[in-house]
Design an enzyme around this catalytic site. Structure first.
Site, PDB file in Angstrom:
ATOM      1  N   ASP A  98      -8.975  -0.114   6.448  1.00  0.00           N
ATOM      2  CA  ASP A  98      -9.152  -1.432   7.197  1.00  0.00           C
ATOM      3  C   ASP A  98      -7.484  -1.758   7.454  1.00  0.00           C
ATOM      4  O   ASP A  98      -7.696  -2.904   8.078  1.00  0.00           O
ATOM      5  CB  ASP A  98      -9.857  -2.561   6.439  1.00  0.00           C
ATOM      6  CG  ASP A  98      -9.586  -2.528   4.907  1.00  0.00           C
ATOM      7  OD1 ASP A  98      -8.661  -2.428   4.656  1.00  0.00           O
ATOM      8  OD2 ASP A  98     -10.575  -2.896   4.270  1.00  0.00           O
ATOM      9  N   LYS A 130       0.679  -1.274   0.010  1.00  0.00           N
ATOM     10  CA  LYS A 130      -0.138   0.104   0.128  1.00  0.00           C
ATOM     11  C   LYS A 130       0.777   1.175   0.038  1.00  0.00           C
ATOM     12  O   LYS A 130       0.398   2.309  -0.311  1.00  0.00           O
ATOM     13  CB  LYS A 130      -0.839  -0.018   0.964  1.00  0.00           C
ATOM     14  CG  LYS A 130      -2.073  -1.121   1.108  1.00  0.00           C
ATOM     15  CD  LYS A 130      -3.149  -0.327   0.352  1.00  0.00           C
ATOM     16  CE  LYS A 130      -4.468  -1.211   0.033  1.00  0.00           C
ATOM     17  NZ  LYS A 130      -5.389  -0.503  -0.699  1.00  0.00           N
TER      18      LYS A 130
HETATM   19  C1  LIG Z   1      -3.031  -6.655   1.740  1.00  0.00           C
HETATM   20  C2  LIG Z   1      -3.957  -6.202   0.814  1.00  0.00           C
HETATM   21  N1  LIG Z   1      -4.113  -6.838  -0.230  1.00  0.00           N
HETATM   22  C3  LIG Z   1      -5.022  -6.475  -1.393  1.00  0.00           C
HETATM   23  C4  LIG Z   1      -6.062  -5.386  -1.072  1.00  0.00           C
HETATM   24  C5  LIG Z   1      -6.941  -4.827  -2.033  1.00  0.00           C
HETATM   25  O1  LIG Z   1      -6.571  -3.662  -2.606  1.00  0.00           O
HETATM   26  P1  LIG Z   1      -7.951  -2.632  -3.028  1.00  0.00           P
HETATM   27  O2  LIG Z   1      -8.459  -2.253  -1.722  1.00  0.00           O
HETATM   28  O3  LIG Z   1      -7.136  -1.648  -3.767  1.00  0.00           O
HETATM   29  O4  LIG Z   1      -8.718  -3.768  -3.848  1.00  0.00           O
HETATM   30  C6  LIG Z   1      -5.538  -4.595   0.244  1.00  0.00           C
HETATM   31  C7  LIG Z   1      -6.397  -3.249   0.483  1.00  0.00           C
HETATM   32  O5  LIG Z   1      -6.368  -2.651   1.637  1.00  0.00           O
HETATM   33  C8  LIG Z   1      -4.800  -5.018   1.231  1.00  0.00           C
HETATM   34  O6  LIG Z   1      -4.433  -4.461   2.133  1.00  0.00           O
END
Ligand SMILES: Cc1ncc(COP(=O)(O)O)c(C=O)c1O
Length: 381
Positions: A109, A83
Site C-alpha cells: 500500500d 520499511k
Molecule cells: C508507515 C507505516 N507504519 C506502519 C506500518 C505497519 O507495518 P506492518 O504492515 O508490518 O504491520 C506500515 C506498513 O506498511 C507503514 O507503511
C-alpha cells in the site's frame, strides 16, 4: 481451525485487552530472528544513520506524564519511512542465496513497495510493484522514482498480495512480500529481522539496561510484521520485565483487533476506508500473528480524526519541543494515546495500563509525509 485459547480476553469495541504469556513460539520465524543480525548489514549501507530519538518534554508536561519519546523513522535511508530496513535485508539475503534473480516483485500500500524498489536498485535488479485500488498518485510516483514498474490493480490489499504471488510464480519473479501465509514464511521473517535494527539502535539510550527505560510502547499495525518484530525483541530481551505493549489499528481496517477478539486470524470487519494507508491491510501476517496473539497487553482501534489532530500537534509543537513531520500511519501510535486520554470508553484501559504522571511512553513515527498532498491538506486544515 484454531480455537479460542485465552478465555480471559475482555471485549470492548474500541480496544481489546489480553493477558500475555511472555513466551515466544519456538518456530522458524523465531530461529530466523535469533540467527540474523541485520544491524551489521545495515551499517554497511552508505546512507545508513541511526534515526533520531526525540524527547517531547513540553508535550509530556502538558499531558501530565513523565516522558514522551518518539523514534523518528522518517529519517530512515532518505526513504521517509522505516520499511527500507526490512526490504533491504530480505533482498540482500535472497540474493546471497540466488544471485541470478533479475526481478523482484511485491504488493504494497505504498511504503514497502518503495523500499523494495530502492533495495532492488542497490543491487542493480529490477522491481515490479503491484498496488491496490485506493493507492494515491503520490505513493505511486514515489515508488516509480525508485525505478520500479508500478501496476495499479482494481483489487484490495489481500487480493493484490495474491496477484503478486501468482505473477511471481508465472513469470519467475522473486516475491519480496512483508506478510506471511502458510508456505511463505521465510522472506517475511527476514523482513522482520531487518526491522530489529530500529529497536537495537535504542540500546544506547532507552534499551541499554536490563529493565527498559519506558513503561509503554505503542506499535501501529498493518499486517503486523513491524509490531511483531518489536514484540519479539521486547519479549526476547526482557521477558516479563518488558514494557507494556499496545497495538494500534484504524477502526476501519482492524484485522489484528478482530483476530485477537476471535482467537483466529481473520480479515478486518471495517470498510477499509482510512487515511492511514500503511495500516490499511487485510488478514494479519501468519508470522506476526503467532508472536502477537499471546504477547501484547492491548490493541486499540482509532478513528482518522485522532490521527489528523496528532499530525498537527507534532507539526506545531509546544514550547521548545522539536517539530516532527508524521504521516498518517506514522502518527497513529501517539493518536491512540490521545484517544486513551480523551475517550471515556477507554477509561478502564487507562487504569489497566497504569497511565498516570509517572509514566514513560515510547512511540515510533514510522513515516514522514509519504503522501505530501494529503499531508498538506491535513496540516493546513
Ligand atoms: C508507515 C507505516 N507504519 C506502519 C506500518 C505497519 O507495518 P506492518 O504492515 O508490518 O504491520 C506500515 C506498513 O506498511 C507503514 O507503511
Amino acid at each position: 481451525m484454531e480455537i479460542i485459547k485465552n478465555q480471559s480476553h475482555r471485549m470492548n469495541q474500541d480496544y481489546h485487552v489480553i493477558h500475555p504469556t511472555h513466551e515466544l513460539p519456538k518456530n522458524a520465524t523465531h530461529t530466523i530472528l535469533q540467527n540474523n543480525d541485520a544491524f551489521i548489514y545495515h551499517k554497511l549501507i552508505t546512507s545508513y544513520k541511526p534515526t533520531p530519538l526525540i524527547e517531547l518534554r513540553c508535550l509530556a508536561q502538558k499531558l501530565e506524564v513523565n516522558s514522551i519519546y518518539v523514534k523518528d523513522e522518517s529519517y530512515r535511508f532518505g526513504l521517509n519511512a522505516f520499511k527500507g530496513l526490512g526490504a533491504s535485508y530480505a533482498v540482500y539475503k535472497t540474493l546471497q542465496e540466488h544471485p541470478n534473480i533479475s526481478t523482484m516483485c511485491t504488493a504494497t500500500d505504498g511504503n514497502h513497495g518503495k523500499a523494495v524498489a530502492w533495495a532492488s536498485k542497490q543491487f542493480n535488479k529490477k522491481a515490479i510493484v503491484y498496488v491496490p485500488k485506493n493507492t494515491s498518485i503520490s505513493r505511486i510516483e514515489a515508488i516509480q522514482k525508485e525505478g520500479a514498474q508500478v501496476e495499479k490493480l482494481d483489487l484490495n490489499y489481500d487480493d493484490t498480495c495474491t496477484y503478486a504471488k501468482q505473477r511471481s510464480e508465472a513469470n519467475g519473479l522473486q516475491l519480496i512480500q512483508d506478510t506471511a501465509w502458510d508456505g511463505y514464511e521465510k522472506i517475511p521473517a527476514l523482513i522482520m529481522a531487518g526491522y530489529l535494527t530500529c529497536l537495537k539502535e535504542l540500546e544506547t539510550s532507552l534499551h541499554k539496561n536490563n529493565v527498559p527505560d519506558v513503561d509503554i510502547v505503542f506499535l501501529q499495525v498493518g499486517v503486523g510484521s513491524w509490531a511483531a518484530a518489536a514484540v519479539w525483541y521486547y519479549v526476547n530481551k526482557y521477558g516479563a520485565n518488558r514494557p507494556k505493549i499496545v497495538l494500534v489499528e484504524p477502526t476501519e481496517s482492524d484485522g489484528m483487533m478482530e483476530s485477537l477478539k476471535q482467537g483466529i486470524r481473520v480479515i478486518p470487519k471495517g470498510t477499509q476506508q482510512t487515511i492511514m494507508a500503511g495500516l490499511n491491510c487485510g488478514i494479519p501476517s501468519l508470522n506476526a500473528w503467532e508472536i502477537i496473539k499471546d504477547n501484547i497487553d492491548a490493541c486499540i482501534s482509532i478513528e482518522d480524526f485522532y490521527v489528523e489532530n496528532t499530525m498537527n500537534i507534532l507539526y506545531n509543537p509546544n514550547g521548545r519541543d522539536s517539530k516532527i513531520i508524521a504521516g498518517e500511519s506514522g502518527a497513529s501510535g501517539m493518536a491512540a494515546f490521545f484517544k486513551i486520554l480523551n475517550d471515556p470508553k477507554l477509561n478502564s484501559l487507562k487504569k489497566e495500563l497504569n497511565i498516570d504522571n509517572n509514566i514513560n511512553l515510547l512511540f515510533f513515527n514510522t513515516e514522514g509525509n509519504t503522501d505530501p498532498i494529503n499531508f498538506n491538506k491535513i496540516i493546513n486544515s
